[in-house]
Structures are given as C-alpha cells and as structure tokens.
Scaffold this motif. Structure first.
Motif, PDB file in Angstrom:
ATOM      1  N   UNK A  66       0.850  -1.197   0.000  1.00 37.77           N
ATOM      2  CA  UNK A  66       0.000   0.000   0.000  1.00 37.77           C
ATOM      3  C   UNK A  66       0.882   1.243   0.000  1.00 37.77           C
ATOM      4  N   UNK A  67       0.630   2.179  -0.960  1.00 35.24           N
ATOM      5  CA  UNK A  67       1.428   3.400  -1.007  1.00 35.24           C
ATOM      6  C   UNK A  67       0.912   4.431  -0.007  1.00 35.24           C
ATOM      7  N   UNK A  68       1.612   5.571   0.061  1.00 38.03           N
ATOM      8  CA  UNK A  68       1.306   6.590   1.065  1.00 38.03           C
ATOM      9  C   UNK A  68      -0.110   7.136   0.916  1.00 38.03           C
ATOM     10  N   UNK A  69      -0.505   7.426  -0.338  1.00 36.76           N
ATOM     11  CA  UNK A  69      -1.813   8.016  -0.567  1.00 36.76           C
ATOM     12  C   UNK A  69      -2.930   7.044  -0.186  1.00 36.76           C
TER      13      UNK A  69
ATOM     14  N   UNK B  76      -5.834   7.603   2.754  1.00 33.27           N
ATOM     15  CA  UNK B  76      -7.261   7.583   2.431  1.00 33.27           C
ATOM     16  C   UNK B  76      -7.966   6.465   3.193  1.00 33.27           C
ATOM     17  N   UNK B  77      -7.322   5.276   3.250  1.00 27.04           N
ATOM     18  CA  UNK B  77      -7.925   4.135   3.954  1.00 27.04           C
ATOM     19  C   UNK B  77      -8.085   4.438   5.437  1.00 27.04           C
TER      20      UNK B  77
ATOM     21  N   UNK C  47      -1.024   3.615  13.481  1.00 24.47           N
ATOM     22  CA  UNK C  47       0.419   3.493  13.733  1.00 24.47           C
ATOM     23  C   UNK C  47       1.056   2.482  12.784  1.00 24.47           C
ATOM     24  N   UNK C  48       0.328   1.380  12.534  1.00 27.97           N
ATOM     25  CA  UNK C  48       0.846   0.342  11.626  1.00 27.97           C
ATOM     26  C   UNK C  48       1.026   0.894  10.216  1.00 27.97           C
ATOM     27  N   UNK C  49      -0.019   1.564   9.708  1.00 27.12           N
ATOM     28  CA  UNK C  49       0.075   2.145   8.362  1.00 27.12           C
ATOM     29  C   UNK C  49       1.142   3.233   8.314  1.00 27.12           C
TER      30      UNK C  49
ATOM     31  N   UNK D  67       4.625   7.476   7.010  1.00 29.24           N
ATOM     32  CA  UNK D  67       3.714   8.604   6.800  1.00 29.24           C
ATOM     33  C   UNK D  67       3.407   9.256   8.143  1.00 29.24           C
ATOM     34  N   UNK D  68       3.919  10.482   8.346  1.00 33.03           N
ATOM     35  CA  UNK D  68       3.769  11.154   9.640  1.00 33.03           C
ATOM     36  C   UNK D  68       2.337  11.584   9.917  1.00 33.03           C
ATOM     37  N   UNK D  69       1.574  11.940   8.878  1.00 31.51           N
ATOM     38  CA  UNK D  69       0.211  12.423   9.102  1.00 31.51           C
ATOM     39  C   UNK D  69      -0.693  11.284   9.584  1.00 31.51           C
TER      40      UNK D  69
END
Length: 291
Positions: free
Chosen positions: A1-4, A8-9, A134-136, A142-144
């Motif tokens: 899974x990429x950052x975007x 979104x998920x 936290x996992x994603x 990805x800090x956001x």
C-alpha cells in the motif's frame, strides 16, 4: 500500500467508526445525564474532522510537481500533521479548562451501567484505530497517519479517565474531585502528544541531518564504484516527503579530466537513485595527487 492509499484508507475508516462512536456516546450522555460523556462524544467527533484533513492532505500531496513546485507537493503531509497537532493541543486546553472549572465548583459526576458499557467499547475501538494508524504510518513512513493515530489514542485516554471515575465512584463515596483531577492528567498527556507531533513535523520542515547509518551506506556503495580513495563529505538531505534530494561533495584526483570526473559523479548519482530512491546532486572537488 502506497502513502496516498494508506492515508485515504485510514481516514475513511476513522470517519465512519468515529461517527458511530459519537452517536453512541452522545446517546449514553443524554440518557444518563452525564456532561462528561457528552463532552467526550464531541471529542470523538473532532477525530473525524482530523481524519478529513488526513484525506485532504493525501489528495494534495499526491499532485505531481509543477512549475511553481518543482519538488512536488509532499509537504502537505507535514502541514496536515501540524493542523492535527494544533487540534490536539486545543482539545487538551479544553479538557484542562473544563477540569479546573469542575474542581472549583466541586462538581461530582453520576454514571450508570450504560455509560460503563459505552466507555469500555470506546476505549477498545479507539485503541484499535490507533494501532491501525500506527501500523500504516510505520509501513509507509507517513507522519500524518501516525499523527492521526495519536489523536485516536488521546480519545481512548479520555475515555479511560471517565471509566476510572465511574469504577472508583461506584465503590468510594465523596470523591467529587476524581473526575476533574483525572481530566487534568488526561489533558497533560494530550499536550505531550501534540508537542511530540509538532516537533517531528517542524524538524522535517526545517531540514534535518541525514542518519549516520545512511551516510555510511552511501559511502560504502560509492566505494564499490570508484575504489581510488574516494572521499565523500558535506552530505545534506532535503526531504520533500514525496521526493528526497541529496547533495554531497566528492574528492577526486586533480589530474582527472572533467569528462571522467563527471562520469564518476553521474554513476554515483544513478546508484543513489536506484538503491536509496533519492535524487542526488554531486559537487566534485580536486584532491592533490601524491608526489
């Protein structure tokens, strides 16, 4: 899974789950007459707002580089992270102010069985949401998303505060101060999380020194390409989130032609792009040859 996709998920799941929890907490607060539960319900709804920022940041950060922004729009993630941190700080301030007001007025809180059930469910669900975020965040760096995870955790902490108040006041009487004191403690934890998130985002915006391990790995790989006593220094990393720019200096034999030194620099730049996914710019300096 990429950052975007990760943003979104996480944002979509957060919005749906938080709205359901808001409805349950608000209903329990109305039925039991608990002001604390109603306030906690609105705190949960604020998580949905932060998740809207998460999704919006994903859309903005995914935009391709343009003439005005040649390094892309990845730092929208950091801007969104700061917005979430400010939301957390505001919520912490509201909690602290409300707790002080309760303490001054010597207000006690009466809870019922429904409040216990809803609060326990909230703690479990919100911590699961935090762990999911936290996992994603770790997987996609990805800090956001990680910041939104802390928002979920602060909501779980506020629910724990209420749960402790419920349990203790069931067995001990005349603890009118319990809810307000625990509220202050919860506010302090929220402030701490907000400061940590702000510090991480601001450090990335201002620019940070590359990790020592990264410098060693780049030097090690470069020496495989050019073994003639290659010296690397002045390594600087410019993190634009969606793109990372690396600048460094290399020292080559002063008798080497411009064409040959350019060839060495280009090969090292290509290696850094392939192995480290960074766009490198190399400045060549002359090194006196041994007599």
């Amino acid at each position: 899974m990429n950052r975007k996709k990760a943003q979104v998920a996480e944002g979509a799941v957060s919005i749906i789950v938080n709205f359901i929890l808001f409805a349950l907490k608000f209903l329990a607060g109305i039925l039991t007459g608990s002001i604390a539960l109603i306030a906690d319900a609105w705190h949960t709804l604020s998580d949905s707002l932060s998740s809207v920022f998460v999704i919006l940041a994903a859309k903005l950060a995914a935009r391709k580089p343009d003439k005005e922004h040649p390094f892309g729009h990845g730092r929208w993630e950091l801007i969104s992270t700061l917005i979430i941190a400010f939301l957390l700080a505001f919520i912490g301030f509201e909690f602290f102010s409300g707790s002080i007001e309760k303490f001054k007025n010597r207000e006690s809180v009466e809870y019922g069985t429904l409040a216990i059930i809803v609060t326990i469910a909230s703690v479990v669900v919100k911590e699961l949401l935090a762990q999911f975020a936290f996992y994603l965040g770790r997987k996609t760096k990805n800090s956001v998303v990680s910041a939104d995870g802390w928002h979920h955790r602060t909501d779980a902490l506020s629910s724990i505060v209420i749960l402790i108040g419920i349990v203790v006041t069931k067995f001990v009487t005349n603890l009118w101060w319990m809810d307000s004191v625990l509220g202050m403690a919860c506010a302090a934890m929220i402030f701490f999380a907000a400061i940590q998130i702000m510090r991480e985002a601001i450090t990335k915006i201002l620019g940070e020194e590359p990790e020592h391990n990264l410098k060693e790995r780049i030097t090690e790989e470069a020496l495989k390409i050019y073994e003639n006593d290659l010296q690397i220094h002045h390594i600087h990393l410019h993190d634009y989130i969606s793109q990372k720019e690396l600048t460094l200096h290399i020292m080559l034999d002063e008798n080497m032609t411009i064409k040959d030194s350019h060839k060495v620099a280009t090969v090292i730049e290509n290696m850094i792009k392939d192995k480290f996914d960074m766009v490198a710019t190399i400045h060549v300096e002359p090194r006196k040859s041994e007599a």
